[in-house]
Design an enzyme around this catalytic site. Structure first.
Site, PDB file in Angstrom:
ATOM      1  N   ARG A 162     -13.201 -64.679 -60.471  1.00 11.91           N
ATOM      2  CA  ARG A 162     -11.846 -64.945 -60.949  1.00 11.91           C
ATOM      3  C   ARG A 162     -10.929 -65.161 -59.757  1.00 11.91           C
ATOM      4  NH1 ARG A 162      -9.383 -60.972 -65.301  1.00 11.91           N
ATOM      5  NH2 ARG A 162      -9.108 -59.685 -63.477  1.00 11.91           N
ATOM      6  N   THR A 192      -4.575 -66.921 -60.090  1.00  9.66           N
ATOM      7  CA  THR A 192      -4.487 -67.597 -61.402  1.00  9.66           C
ATOM      8  C   THR A 192      -5.295 -66.873 -62.485  1.00  9.66           C
ATOM      9  OG1 THR A 192      -6.458 -68.937 -60.984  1.00  9.66           O
ATOM     10  CG2 THR A 192      -4.341 -69.827 -60.215  1.00  9.66           C
ATOM     11  N   ASP A 240     -12.326 -52.457 -61.208  1.00 13.64           N
ATOM     12  CA  ASP A 240     -13.084 -53.666 -60.878  1.00 13.64           C
ATOM     13  C   ASP A 240     -14.571 -53.347 -60.916  1.00 13.64           C
ATOM     14  OD1 ASP A 240     -14.521 -55.671 -59.258  1.00 13.64           O
ATOM     15  OD2 ASP A 240     -12.517 -56.472 -58.920  1.00 13.64           O
ATOM     16  N   ASP A 273     -16.769 -54.338 -57.795  1.00 20.18           N
ATOM     17  CA  ASP A 273     -16.521 -53.471 -56.633  1.00 20.18           C
ATOM     18  C   ASP A 273     -17.122 -52.091 -56.845  1.00 20.18           C
ATOM     19  OD1 ASP A 273     -15.229 -55.390 -55.173  1.00 20.18           O
ATOM     20  OD2 ASP A 273     -13.214 -54.771 -55.765  1.00 20.18           O
TER      21      ASP A 273
END
Ligand code: PRP
Ligand code: URA
Length: 209
Positions: A104, A108, A200, A203
């Protein structure tokens, strides 16, 4: 219209709670994701076709059922989807594994494709697309479009945590694809992260932050 399957078995909920906790480190996070993936795999594969084979028990011959495992493919969306592959492979060891690389864009929030390698006979397989997070739904929709462009006609989307906007987007753009989630969370924050979510996923799996 595609169906949403919420797999909220107590064992899955328990493991997911530990994953959500910000104190849980990468090693445990990965292990729990693997375990949940195997458990979710039972539901995702609940209606897959069986072949009949002749075998001999110690007592007599019989016609027995066998999974048409060679007809299955697992396609993780890189990176985080990789964390769900091992659990599914424990369930269906003969499944083929393809890969779709998407990330991603941080500003944006739009997915960008950087890799795609699939089994040659993808058009002939039931494809389980894996990704722990279904946020805006952009990555899942693009991954499914990439698969369909290459001939896939039979796919399911297996995620850990989703939000209504992501589910609705997949249902709108891919009404033929059923969605499997362990939890349907509240909403997205201004950075398009799932709330409460688990942060995340990539991560946390790979320890990159
Ligand atoms: C995360 C996640 C999904 C995507 C979900 O990946 O694993 O692929 O975001 O968001 P969306 O529904 O809004 O598209 P990310 O782009 O962070 O890449 P990574 O797996 O490499 O960390
Ligand atoms: N991707 C993640 O890894 N987590 C989110 O909450 C949203 C997108």
């Amino acid at each position: 219209m595609s169906q949403l399957h919420l797999i909220n078995h107590p064992m899955i909920q328990h493991k997911l709670t530990i994953m959500r906790d910000k104190e849980t480190g990468s090693k445990d996070f990965r292990q729990l994701l693997k375990e949940i993936s195997l458990l979710m795999g039972y539901e995702v594969t609940r209606d897959i076709p069986l072949d009949e084979i002749e075998i001999e028990t110690p007592i007599c011959r019989m016609t027995a059922k066998q999974v048409s495992g060679r007809k299955l493919a697992i396609v993780p969306i890189l990176r985080a989807g990789l964390g769900m592959v091992e659990g599914l492979l424990e369930l269906v060891p003969v499944a083929k594994v393809g890969h779709i690389g998407l990330y991603r864009n941080e500003e944006t929030h739009m997915p960008v494709e950087y890799f795609c390698k699939l089994p040659e006979d993808i058009d002939d397989r039931l494809v389980i697309v894996t990704d722990p997070m279904l946020a805006t739904g952009g990555s899942a929709c693009d991954a499914l479009a990439a698969l369909k462009k290459r001939g896939c006609t039979n796919a399911r989307l297996m995620c850990l945590v989703g939000v209504p906007e992501g589910v609705e987007r997949v249902q709108r753009e891919h009404p033929d694809v059923d969605i499997y989630l362990a939890a349907l969370d509240s909403h997205l924050n201004e950075a398009a992260y799932i709330v409460p979510g688990l942060g995340d996923a990539g991560d946390r799996i790979f320890g990159t932050k």
